[in-house]
Design a protein around this motif. Structure first.
Motif, PDB file in Angstrom:
ATOM      1  N   ASN A   1     -15.705 -30.622 -12.892  1.00  0.00           N
ATOM      2  CA  ASN A   1     -15.952 -30.092 -14.410  1.00  0.00           C
ATOM      3  C   ASN A   1     -15.698 -31.258 -15.829  1.00  0.00           C
ATOM      4  O   ASN A   1     -14.931 -31.125 -16.232  1.00  0.00           O
ATOM      5  N   VAL A   2     -17.136 -32.468 -15.374  1.00  0.00           N
ATOM      6  CA  VAL A   2     -16.045 -32.968 -16.097  1.00  0.00           C
ATOM      7  C   VAL A   2     -17.906 -33.331 -16.874  1.00  0.00           C
ATOM      8  O   VAL A   2     -18.601 -33.645 -16.403  1.00  0.00           O
ATOM      9  N   ASP A   3     -17.904 -33.864 -18.292  1.00  0.00           N
ATOM     10  CA  ASP A   3     -18.601 -33.842 -19.250  1.00  0.00           C
ATOM     11  C   ASP A   3     -18.641 -35.384 -19.382  1.00  0.00           C
ATOM     12  O   ASP A   3     -18.186 -35.822 -20.352  1.00  0.00           O
TER      13      ASP A   3
ATOM     14  N   CYS B   1     -16.854 -41.175  -3.200  1.00  0.00           N
ATOM     15  CA  CYS B   1     -16.387 -40.177  -4.615  1.00  0.00           C
ATOM     16  C   CYS B   1     -17.020 -39.076  -4.320  1.00  0.00           C
ATOM     17  O   CYS B   1     -18.301 -39.365  -3.795  1.00  0.00           O
ATOM     18  N   GLU B   2     -16.456 -37.786  -4.809  1.00  0.00           N
ATOM     19  CA  GLU B   2     -16.281 -36.823  -4.884  1.00  0.00           C
ATOM     20  C   GLU B   2     -17.017 -36.193  -6.234  1.00  0.00           C
ATOM     21  O   GLU B   2     -16.158 -36.081  -6.903  1.00  0.00           O
ATOM     22  N   PHE B   3     -18.331 -35.732  -6.381  1.00  0.00           N
ATOM     23  CA  PHE B   3     -18.711 -35.162  -8.530  1.00  0.00           C
ATOM     24  C   PHE B   3     -18.931 -33.655  -7.520  1.00  0.00           C
ATOM     25  O   PHE B   3     -19.898 -33.631  -6.744  1.00  0.00           O
ATOM     26  N   THR B   4     -18.573 -32.799  -8.623  1.00  0.00           N
ATOM     27  CA  THR B   4     -18.276 -31.371  -8.300  1.00  0.00           C
ATOM     28  C   THR B   4     -18.278 -30.461  -9.544  1.00  0.00           C
ATOM     29  O   THR B   4     -17.933 -30.771 -10.666  1.00  0.00           O
ATOM     30  N   ASP B   5     -19.738 -30.301 -10.080  1.00  0.00           N
ATOM     31  CA  ASP B   5     -20.503 -29.627 -11.407  1.00  0.00           C
ATOM     32  C   ASP B   5     -19.935 -30.752 -12.776  1.00  0.00           C
ATOM     33  O   ASP B   5     -19.088 -30.361 -14.021  1.00  0.00           O
ATOM     34  N   VAL B   6     -19.859 -32.203 -12.050  1.00  0.00           N
ATOM     35  CA  VAL B   6     -20.039 -32.999 -13.630  1.00  0.00           C
ATOM     36  C   VAL B   6     -21.754 -33.653 -14.018  1.00  0.00           C
ATOM     37  O   VAL B   6     -22.581 -33.103 -13.415  1.00  0.00           O
ATOM     38  N   GLN B   7     -21.676 -33.320 -15.791  1.00  0.00           N
ATOM     39  CA  GLN B   7     -22.572 -33.664 -16.602  1.00  0.00           C
ATOM     40  C   GLN B   7     -22.760 -34.516 -16.399  1.00  0.00           C
ATOM     41  O   GLN B   7     -22.161 -35.344 -17.156  1.00  0.00           O
TER      42      GLN B   7
ATOM     43  N   MET C   1     -11.059 -47.393 -10.527  1.00  0.00           N
ATOM     44  CA  MET C   1      -9.840 -46.148 -10.139  1.00  0.00           C
ATOM     45  C   MET C   1     -10.104 -46.445  -8.867  1.00  0.00           C
ATOM     46  O   MET C   1     -10.900 -46.524  -7.547  1.00  0.00           O
ATOM     47  N   GLU C   2      -8.878 -45.616  -7.905  1.00  0.00           N
ATOM     48  CA  GLU C   2      -8.765 -45.497  -7.495  1.00  0.00           C
ATOM     49  C   GLU C   2      -8.152 -44.355  -6.323  1.00  0.00           C
ATOM     50  O   GLU C   2      -6.811 -44.420  -7.776  1.00  0.00           O
ATOM     51  N   ASP C   3      -8.338 -43.672  -5.584  1.00  0.00           N
ATOM     52  CA  ASP C   3      -7.703 -42.164  -5.223  1.00  0.00           C
ATOM     53  C   ASP C   3      -7.253 -41.384  -6.937  1.00  0.00           C
ATOM     54  O   ASP C   3      -6.022 -40.815  -6.798  1.00  0.00           O
ATOM     55  N   CYS C   4      -8.124 -41.379  -7.272  1.00  0.00           N
ATOM     56  CA  CYS C   4      -7.912 -40.801  -9.414  1.00  0.00           C
ATOM     57  C   CYS C   4      -8.727 -39.493  -8.985  1.00  0.00           C
ATOM     58  O   CYS C   4      -9.172 -39.104  -8.092  1.00  0.00           O
ATOM     59  N   ARG C   5      -7.929 -38.792 -10.173  1.00  0.00           N
ATOM     60  CA  ARG C   5      -8.824 -37.235 -10.416  1.00  0.00           C
ATOM     61  C   ARG C   5      -8.741 -36.908 -11.174  1.00  0.00           C
ATOM     62  O   ARG C   5      -7.899 -36.920 -12.374  1.00  0.00           O
ATOM     63  N   LEU C   6     -10.335 -36.687 -11.885  1.00  0.00           N
ATOM     64  CA  LEU C   6     -10.749 -35.985 -13.375  1.00  0.00           C
ATOM     65  C   LEU C   6     -11.300 -34.579 -13.152  1.00  0.00           C
ATOM     66  O   LEU C   6     -12.166 -34.643 -12.516  1.00  0.00           O
ATOM     67  N   GLU C   7      -9.871 -33.530 -14.463  1.00  0.00           N
ATOM     68  CA  GLU C   7     -10.988 -32.504 -13.666  1.00  0.00           C
ATOM     69  C   GLU C   7     -11.226 -31.670 -15.280  1.00  0.00           C
ATOM     70  O   GLU C   7      -9.764 -31.579 -16.053  1.00  0.00           O
TER      71      GLU C   7
ATOM     72  N   CYS D   1     -24.235 -30.655  -9.793  1.00  0.00           N
ATOM     73  CA  CYS D   1     -24.106 -31.486 -10.618  1.00  0.00           C
ATOM     74  C   CYS D   1     -25.438 -31.723 -11.757  1.00  0.00           C
ATOM     75  O   CYS D   1     -26.703 -31.860 -11.208  1.00  0.00           O
ATOM     76  N   SER D   2     -25.427 -32.365 -13.077  1.00  0.00           N
ATOM     77  CA  SER D   2     -26.554 -32.613 -13.782  1.00  0.00           C
ATOM     78  C   SER D   2     -26.439 -33.792 -13.834  1.00  0.00           C
ATOM     79  O   SER D   2     -25.627 -34.560 -14.547  1.00  0.00           O
TER      80      SER D   2
END
Length: 874
Positions: free
Chosen positions: A792-794, A808-814, A765-771, A833-834
């Motif tokens: 906010n990805v689980d 990569c940037e991880f925000t509120d990722v479980q 994956m390149e320059d993608c976003r999972l929200e 992140c958790s």
């Protein structure tokens, strides 16, 4: 002698000649000559045949003794045959004699002779002129490096390049390698066939050991090689098994088998079962050879999908590489430019000029030298570099300066499809090719015929070879008015009424009728595209034409009858053959050319056509086609929709590139199970047998998802393999239980989606976003994830193996209860992140930043942490 004997013999060898001894065949031939032994000896001994003296007694012995003609006399005899026979009949007699002599020698214990003749054929093939040119491939060949598996995907951080020496040593130095197989993958035009043939001719020159060179297209349903590729061997239907049998009879203890075009094996609907059958049989023969104290090395070349999959299933038994390119560089996982080999574009260009008879200088055409040129990226591939130069090459007289200027003018702002179109038009006119002898067909008719030829190769399953009868059947079924024009083309290009259909570069005629293998009728003839990409280009333009017709039929004022007819035709053609991803790549370039042809309202209709398709799922009078009767009504719908979305998505991408406006597929379209693309499956275990469980898709599924915005879609169990999804937005889509194999995601957005219980294998994956997305219980294996945002990805209870996260940037990722093995995080940021109860094994973290992250009860083993900030474990 003054008498002209040309055309005295116009009949081919008898059908039973395959069982003749050398003396029997010579007696049959001499009975047709009508000359005495003395007259034959005088004719052969004349200076026009090289000045060799042939006595009448020696001529008589050829007929009275069963042994083959001596090697010193074979060339004079061949010259004599060609002097007194019609040229095509002479070819048949010449080949019949060669095969007869080889059969005799093999039957009398001289199995080595088979390989010696094959080695000579390999060298002749490498020395043969490029079709349409007056120089051989060796004159413009440049050695391209191969790279280990995973370098381009970023899963292999060690960038090492290997050259021809490595492949030669692999074949020759048996003790240096613990495996017997090398697989080399690469895209169309990357130079696989040239490298394969060059390695074959290098090895054929070795004093010890044997070399076999086979092309995948030439394998029919019984593993035979049924065409003129092997004119100097034992039999038209010689098999790999027979070669191995002969190898075991010789004193040599080493053999190298080179297979070019693994993905082209098989002429049936699905190629992969044939690939497995061939691989399994070769492995069995290798095992048997080892029991005789002999060793066999296999070097296989093929396009990515099939070749990579087979190699993956032979993990531990093979080495897997991929082709480099003329640029000698790549962009590594950090986004940095890495030089792994020599820049070869300039070297290739100077060799090409010299081959064309011009004295090279340092000036290059812009498409080879200027990164801002539209064709610059394509020039990395040797075939495309050649085609671009060939399409623009001026008429003589010329010098280097005028040639470069003409090419620069011709190639300005063109794309690949325009280059292929230019080549076809040049051939039609006979410019620099000299094939056409009479009135030309109009350009539209000429292209139309070629398109139907491509459809025939698609139905045949090879996208390479097809018989004239199969072409005629496709034309009659689609556009009967073209039959007369097709016959005219045969007459224009033929000789004395025989169909030759030689149109130089992009397809050729097998001038020998085949009674076995690909051709069922002994009086039928075969056409073969010299490079598969020409067939794929023509097929793409044909399907794009059908797509336009389908859209127009659903315009204002169109009758239901017209709509139904267009839908039937569409379903018939998109079911004609395997939906390879290369067709999707050509569709992208074609979309750019067709974008302005109609108002955008025509393309918007694609969203509504899918609902009309459903009425045609159950067709009592199913359209003619090899594939149509072999699939369920549900799969007919899926294939039709996938093809529909492929071309609509290509246009959408082209439009977005121009205006940054993208059309949407909303809930009313492709919802529920309507777009669940079920696919066939196969895998290969270590014994070479086929088992289920790893699906191998045969649809446009990947390309169909490129360039779209899809909202509220529901596609459980979706499978996609090979290709690139660029610029797509998925919102509120349920794609759980999906499988993504070798799919490259670029600028793709997943918003509020469910992709739980899914597998992502070799899918960077390149320059993608999972929200706001759920991806729990999923597997991610062997890929690079670069500059991707996750919010906010689980990922709960997911597994990551061989994954490299870069910038990569991880925000509120479980990542709770996840497993990380042999993974790497570089320049990444983690915010809230958790990682509770996560398991880390051989994980590397470099220059990462952590803020308010939890690692409760995490298990670390063999981790490496360098330059990280805010990381608290415990």
């Amino acid at each position: 002698m003054n008498k002209d004997y040309r055309n005295m013999i116009s009949t081919a060898p008898p059908n039973e000649a395959g069982s003749f001894s050398p003396g029997q065949l010579m007696r049959d031939f001499m009975s047709r000559v009508g000359l005495s032994d003395l007259e034959v000896s005088e004719e052969i001994s004349s200076t026009s045949y090289g000045g060799r003296s042939i006595s009448s007694e020696l001529v008589a012995s050829w007929s009275n003794i069963s042994k083959p003609v001596s090697r010193q006399c074979r060339k004079p005899l061949r010259d004599f045959i060609r002097h007194i026979c019609h040229h095509k009949v002479a070819t048949l007699w010449d080949e019949e004699f060669v095969n007869c002599w080889a059969r005799f020698e093999a039957a009398n214990g001289n199995a080595r002779r088979i390989f010696i003749e094959h080695h000579r054929w390999i060298k002749r093939r490498f020395a043969a002129n490029v079709v349409g040119e007056n120089f051989p491939l060796r004159d413009i060949y440049v050695p391209i490096h191969i790279l280990p598996k995973g370098v381009r995907e970023g899963t292999n951080p060690e960038i090492v390049a290997y050259g021809e020496t490595f492949l030669r040593d692999f074949a020759v130095k048996q003790s240096d390698h613990s495996v017997d197989w090398v697989f080399v993958t690469g895209g169309p035009g990357s130079g696989k066939s040239a490298l394969a043939l060059n390695i074959a001719q290098l090895l054929a020159g070795e004093r010890k050991g044997f070399t076999l060179f086979f092309r995948g297209t030439r394998f029919d349903g019984q593993s035979y090689i049924p065409d003129e590729d092997l004119p100097d061997v034992v039999d038209d239907r010689i098999s790999i098994k027979h070669y191995f049998e002969q190898f075991r009879r010789t004193s040599e203890d080493r053999m190298t088998l080179i297979i070019d075009g693994l993905d082209e094996i098989g002429t049936q609907s699905y190629a992969e079962p044939r690939v497995l059958e061939v691989i399994k049989s070769v492995r069995a023969e290798i095992s048997l050879a080892k029991s005789f104290g002999k060793s066999v090395r296999v070097i296989v070349f093929g396009r990515d999908t099939v070749t990579r999959m087979v190699a993956d299933k032979l993990a531990g038994l093979c080495l897997l590489f991929e082709m480099g390119d003329l640029s000698g560089e790549l962009v590594d996982a950090r986004g940095e430019r890495v030089i792994y080999g020599e820049e070869l574009r300039g070297i290739w260009w100077r060799k090409y000029l010299k081959a064309k008879g011009l004295e090279p200088d340092e000036k290059l055409p812009r498409y080879l030298d200027d990164p801002t040129e539209s064709l610059f990226d394509l020039s990395k591939e040797p075939l495309l570099s050649f085609l671009i130069a060939r399409s623009a090459w001026p008429a003589p007289p010329y010098d280097v300066k005028s040639v470069v200027e003409q090419i620069d003018r011709h190639t300005s702002q063109k794309n690949r499809n325009q280059i292929y179109s230019d080549i076809i038009e040049k051939v039609r006119k006979g410019e620099d090719w000299g094939d056409l002898k009479s009135e030309l067909l109009p350009s539209a008719d000429f292209t139309d015929i070629l398109q139907h030829m491509a459809v025939a190769t698609w139905q045949n399953g090879t996208l390479r070879a097809v018989s004239i009868k199969e072409i005629q059947d496709v034309i009659k079924n689609g556009d009967p008015s073209l039959i007369r024009k097709f016959e005219k083309l045969q007459q224009n290009l033929g000789d004395d009424g025989d169909p030759t259909l030689i149109t130089s570069f992009y397809y050729r005629f097998q001038d020998r009728p085949m009674s076995q293998g690909l051709i069922g009728n002994p009086r039928d003839y075969e056409i073969e595209f010299t490079h598969k990409t020409f067939s794929e280009y023509l097929l793409t333009t044909f399907l794009f034409d059908e797509f336009e017709a389908l859209m127009l039929a659903h315009g204002t004022g169109s009758s239901e009858v017209a709509q139904a007819s267009a839908q039937r035709r569409w379903m018939a053609y998109v079911m004609s053959g395997p939906q390879q991803r290369e067709i999707g790549l050509f569709a992208r370039d074609e979309a750019v050319l067709r974008l302005e042809k109609y108002d955008w309202s025509i393309w918007n209709r694609a969203k509504s056509v899918s609902t009309l398709m459903k009425s045609l799922i159950q067709l009592e009078d199913a359209p003619h086609g090899t594939w149509f009767s072999k699939v369920s009504s549900s799969e007919r719908l899926q294939r039709s929709l996938a093809a529909l979305m492929l071309f609509w998505g290509a246009l959408n991408q082209a439009r977005y590139a121009q205006s940054h406006v993208r059309l949407k597929i909303e809930k009313t379209t492709f919802d529920g199970p309507d777009f669940h693309l079920s696919t066939p499956s196969f895998t290969l275990n270590k014994t070479g047998s086929a088992v289920t469980g790893d699906p191998f898709p045969d649809t446009f599924s990947v390309s169909a998802l490129a360039g779209i915005t899809w909202e509220d879609g529901d596609t459980p169990g979706y499978y996609a393999s090979g290709g690139e999804i660029t610029g797509s937005h998925f919102a509120r889509c349920a794609i759980e239980g999906s499988v993504w194999s070798s799919v490259f995601f670029v600028q793709v957005r997943f918003l509020s989606c469910n992709i739980s219980r899914s597998r992502f294998v070799l899918s960077p994956m390149e320059d993608c976003r999972l929200e706001d997305t759920t991806a729990s219980h999923s597997v991610f294996k062997d890929a690079l994830i670069l500059e991707t945002e996750l919010e906010n990805v689980d990922f709960e209870q997911s597994t990551f193996s061989g994954i490299r996260f870069m910038k990569c940037e991880f925000t509120d990722v479980q990542f709770d209860r996840c497993s990380f093995h042999n993974c790497e995080f570089v320049d990444c940021t983690f915010d809230e992140c958790s990682f509770d109860q996560a398991n880390f094994s051989l994980v590397i973290m470099r220059q990462c930043s952590f803020s308010e992250c939890s690692f409760g009860k995490a298990d670390f083993e063999g981790e490496t942490i360098e330059g990280c900030h805010g990381l608290t474990i415990g």
